[in-house]
Design an enzyme around this catalytic site. Structure first.
Site, PDB file in Angstrom:
ATOM      1  N   HIS B 125       2.834 -20.301  96.422  1.00 11.18           N
ATOM      2  CA  HIS B 125       3.556 -19.548  95.406  1.00 11.18           C
ATOM      3  C   HIS B 125       2.699 -19.556  94.134  1.00 11.18           C
ATOM      4  O   HIS B 125       1.975 -20.513  93.868  1.00 11.18           O
ATOM      5  CB  HIS B 125       4.887 -20.271  95.154  1.00 11.18           C
ATOM      6  N   ASP B 202       4.628 -29.002  96.825  1.00 12.45           N
ATOM      7  CA  ASP B 202       5.574 -28.100  96.189  1.00 12.45           C
ATOM      8  C   ASP B 202       6.776 -28.009  97.118  1.00 12.45           C
ATOM      9  O   ASP B 202       6.721 -27.358  98.156  1.00 12.45           O
ATOM     10  CB  ASP B 202       4.908 -26.738  95.995  1.00 12.45           C
ATOM     11  N   GLN B 205      11.022 -24.978  98.385  1.00 14.14           N
ATOM     12  CA  GLN B 205      11.748 -24.397  99.516  1.00 14.14           C
ATOM     13  C   GLN B 205      12.252 -25.451 100.508  1.00 14.14           C
ATOM     14  O   GLN B 205      13.043 -25.139 101.390  1.00 14.14           O
ATOM     15  CB  GLN B 205      10.869 -23.375 100.248  1.00 14.14           C
ATOM     16  N   LYS B 228      17.410 -23.597  93.374  1.00 16.43           N
ATOM     17  CA  LYS B 228      17.238 -23.218  94.781  1.00 16.43           C
ATOM     18  C   LYS B 228      18.003 -24.162  95.694  1.00 16.43           C
ATOM     19  O   LYS B 228      18.099 -23.915  96.904  1.00 16.43           O
ATOM     20  CB  LYS B 228      15.756 -23.231  95.155  1.00 16.43           C
ATOM     21  N   CYS B 370       5.801 -13.644  94.763  1.00 19.25           N
ATOM     22  CA  CYS B 370       4.932 -14.510  93.967  1.00 19.25           C
ATOM     23  C   CYS B 370       3.917 -15.210  94.861  1.00 19.25           C
ATOM     24  O   CYS B 370       3.620 -16.398  94.668  1.00 19.25           O
ATOM     25  CB  CYS B 370       5.733 -15.548  93.177  1.00 19.25           C
TER      26      CYS B 370
END
Ligand SMILES: Cc1ncc(COP(=O)(O)O)c(C=O)c1O
Ligand SMILES: Cc1ncc(COP(=O)(O)O)c(C=O)c1O
Lengths: 139, 413, 413, 139
Positions: B125, B202, B205, B228, B370
């Site tokens: 991302h 990261d 998600q 999220k 993104c």
């Protein structure tokens, strides 16, 4: 909490036992409480890891002043383990418990602090300063 | 909170926003990868905080300030539990996942020297690309990228080539926001540790899908956002190993992060306070913690099975639609993948697909997500994405499939 | 929203948190300088957003995303109106006032050269000191400070000495969070413009007290937080002149702030998007805008008069208490001052005062107020502070005065 | 909005009028929509500030393609003012109004876009690219 500001604690704070400076100290540590700017300087002289003389300069609230005074009264002769025991007694009080009998029984005066978390740091600051001073001498 | 097993209706009922529907239709919200909806438990926690415990933290000695401070500390404790950190001191509240990665890029990044290397991947991302480009420009650090396989996974065969002796940090996604692919973290960690590099994941998600075990993952930093994972906007977490955080300089300057300030100089507090300048997102942290507890209260295995089955249904439905015009981008299987499904419609633009599906009450996302480098790797400018959350059901998936069928007709495809 | 005039009871009724009281007493919340309470209108706006318009912004083509984007755009429009900016493009949403000042220190700061000067003051909050110390360390920029007068105001006589030809930025507070003193902005702007320097105002303590006119002030940057102006945590605004923002490089990297990203390089979007990396604090911006509109709906003159009269009552009550032990720190008059009152009790520590007053239901703040240089200038380690908001009344002030009297007795002062 | 995807607009988009490249152009500008990655390249040849030839390469959605096709049909002969008028007509449509009669009347096909703010940029992108190309030539 108003039970905190009893005459006994106020008297303890006002006693300012051990207040002053040592010239020269063997080790000296100044710690702040960064949240309020309170400051405690602990000067100690040590022999064989034991405190032979101690003085503190405490610009702080009643709780912190009283804690410094308790240390001023009882710290002489302590080594690292003895100090750890004193700190443990203080932590027990902050958890709502009782201090053990003996020199540190006076810490019972701080029992009302247990439920006011923002003031725990005030009781700890002189202990932390003294611990740091001992560590500074040994390390 | 939840009994064992997975009562989908019970979960769905906790999301008031799903009720009214849109355009006079049932709302099939499949844009969870962008922002997941908020359950009542989280909203209630925020409202309770604002109406009972609102104050600034760590500063004042009064009832509300004590209550707010305790709420904020409790939130940190909850997040510590959620990622299985060694201590609360390893949890830094940030403005979000992007804020967390930028913190590392500025602070850890300031410890790097020109010629040192940061390895990212073609799957990232922008939030895990741009901060490193900016660092490269600032400090002469070299940014390298692990390529992707045609399936949309990190190409592990390339690791020896990309992760060299000057590598100081490998910063990659835990789960791709485009393909849903889960990274083989063990392989990344092994390759990084072999050259003494640190690893940042990261987790934007991954975080919505249940508690994380940073110890088991063996990484050094973990970044994610609240919104999220069913929590409020404006807050996220950077988890960092304490020995590492302790060596890092501050990033933002301000109140609450100092040891002492004079007009001439500043000395700094210990982590995590060193990294939390100014009034933190207090109510938001409380909400994020409520979200973490809400997720943790669900039977993870049952939830996982539910989402796997929906993902399978979606993959099956999509593949081969429109006489082969529809093509899934990313893993076709269910192994090591999360419920994020991207697809391309030959001759159909993602925004047109999304627009037509919106009329069917199906909320999708179209575009580059993104992740332009990944789009370039796939030779497209964008994809259409459906991303699932716990409240979704077979009905949502079916609405997507039938709606897409109608959209293709409408577009004469 | 409000009729002309000022119905205090009507205003107070909008703050549910004030109702239950604390320790079985009425709550006299006088810690508004730290965080002001939230009126129902603001909380309702947030709840409405989360339950009807929650989605990510600017990315997806579906009903909720459109609604969220519109809500976020409207919030920017409201904040533009609140500060009288030339256009919405001048409004950057940040994580708070601290975040806003750091943005300027990193971004505008990166345009400065070693030896260039940034002028702050001895009156500043740490949030407007530490970022400049950090810049000094990064880039060799020299930080100078305008001294304070004994009344706690900027010493304007010193301006010619402090603001020299190498000065590039004067960054000072609009209203002191310790003394309540309002800065003579015209004098600062004149001195800065004379040497071609820019001016940043830290408006954290001014923003809660009604709309601001950045054009009339003649400054270049204006920074403030939502939570001090009755809005949610986790959001603030940086206003900047568009020609200036246009020349500034980005600060945080991530999604939403790019023009194009490849694996090799990034090009950036125009302001304000350039400065809003990642998912912004959407619901928080919506709440902040609701707060700005709520404030704007009040008769400003009447509100001002109400707070002036309370401030006068407080100053009168405090001066000379305890046989002269109590001393107000800051202006004694009502001219060019806001309703923030600090005082010292000789022989009494602020935290002890706060603690004892808390038992009376009076919420104060004690300590250095993140303004240690000012404390040093006054030769104290801390003060006790009472800061007023619209819902306060004479009863609150009287509770402070009588409570303080009892506290002094209790402490044998 | 489903009225947007009518046969007329789809046909307009599919016509791809003016699609291609000019070799050599006098000015060429490529613009992206950073939110979705759509891209329009406008090549123009100019004489005395007027467009004498135009070609565009449009990787984009139906709305953007259709807008590029309208431009492809009607842009020849335009100068800066003429283009500004065309852009104004497009903006009027995005505000829910009607385009003026004449060459740009076809923009009426975009009326359903007015209420979908996120798609406004799609209609604007070809216009912005062409504006930039004209500006590039003149400046
Ligand atoms: C004058 C002033 N500046 C800056 C700040 C920092 O604001 P925040 O902590 O909301 O970022 C404050 C409040 O703490 C303040 O009073
Ligand atoms: C994989 C990934 N990383 C980072 C981000 C950035 O998160 P945020 O925008 O909340 O900062 C996102 C979401 O947009 C994401 O999907």
């Amino acid at each position: 909490m108003s039970d905190l500001y009893q005459s006994d604690l106020l008297r303890l704070a006002a006693s300012a036992d051990g207040a002053g400076r040592l010239e020269p100290p063997r080790a000296s540590v100044t710690l702040d409480n960064p949240l309020c700017g309170d400051r405690v300087t602990m000067d100690v002289r040590l022999e064989g890891g034991r405190i032979t003389a101690l003085a503190h300069e405490t610009k702080a609230c009643v709780v912190c002043q009283a804690a410094a005074a308790v240390i001023g009264r009882h710290a002489e002769g302590l080594d690292k383990d003895g100090l750890a025991a004193a700190r443990a007694a203080a932590e027990a009080v902050l958890k709502g418990g009782e201090p053990p009998a003996g020199a540190w029984a006076e810490l019972a005066l701080f029992k009302p602090v247990a439920k006011v978390k923002s003031r725990h740091a005030c009781l700890r600051l002189p202990f932390r300063s003294l611990e740091a001073a001992l560590a500074a001498d040994q390390g | 909170m939840m009994a064992r097993g997975f009562d989908h209706a019970l979960i769905r009922a906790q999301f008031p926003i799903l009720e009214p529907g849109v355009h006079g239709r049932h709302l099939h919200y499949l844009d969870n990868g962008a922002t997941a909806q908020m359950p009542k438990a989280v909203l209630d926690a925020i409202v309770r905080h604002e109406t009972r415990h609102r104050a600034n933290v760590k500063r004042s000695v009064h009832f509300l300030a004590e209550a707010a401070t305790e709420a904020y500390d409790d939130a940190r404790e909850s997040m510590k539990a959620y990622v299985n950190a060694a201590s609360e001191e390893e949890i830094v509240f940030t403005s979000g996942c992007t804020g967390a990665i930028n913190l590392v890029a500025y602070s850890f990044g300031s410890l790097l020297e020109a010629g040192d290397e940061v390895v990212i991947s073609a799957l990232e991302h922008h939030s895990n690309i741009v901060p490193w480009h900016m660092l490269a420009k600032r400090a002469g650090v070299v940014v390298k990228a692990i390529p992707v396989t045609p399936e949309g996974r990190l190409d592990l065969d390339a690791l020896p080539k990309v992760i060299g002796p000057r590598c100081r940090l490998v910063a990659v996604t835990h789960v791709s926001n485009v393909t849903g692919a889960e990274t083989d973290v063990a392989a990344i960690v092994a390759a990084a540790k072999a050259v003494g590099a640190r690893v940042l994941l990261d987790g934007a998600q991954r975080a919505p899908h249940g508690p994380i075990d940073v110890k088991a993952l063996g990484v050094d930093f973990y970044a994610f956002s609240s919104h999220k994972m069913f929590g409020p906007n404006g807050v996220g977490v950077l988890w960092g190993k304490s020995e590492l955080l302790a060596r890092m300089p501050p990033f933002l300057g301000g109140g609450e992060m100092i040891a002492r300030v004079t007009l001439e100089e500043t000395t700094f507090a210990e982590p995590p306070r060193r990294f939390e300048a100014g009034t933190p997102p207090i109510a938001q942290a409380v909400g994020m913690a409520a979200a973490a507890r809400w997720i943790s209260g669900i039977d993870q295995e049952a939830a996982h099975a539910h989402l796997q089955s929906l993902t399978g249904r979606m993959l099956e439905g999509l593949e081969g639609m429109g006489g082969g015009r529809v093509r899934v981008v990313g893993p076709l299987g269910l192994q090591n993948r999360y419920p994020v499904v991207s697809f391309i419609v030959e001759g159909g633009h993602p925004h047109d697909i999304c627009q037509l599906l919106d009329e069917e009450g199906v909320a999708l996302r179209g575009g580059h997500h993104c992740a332009q480098p990944l789009m370039n790797a796939f030779g497209v400018t964008g994809t259409t994405r459906a991303s699932l959350a716990l409240y979704n059901d077979a009905d949502d998936v079916d609405a997507l499939i039938t709606g897409l069928g109608r959209a293709l007709k409408k577009l004469h495809l």
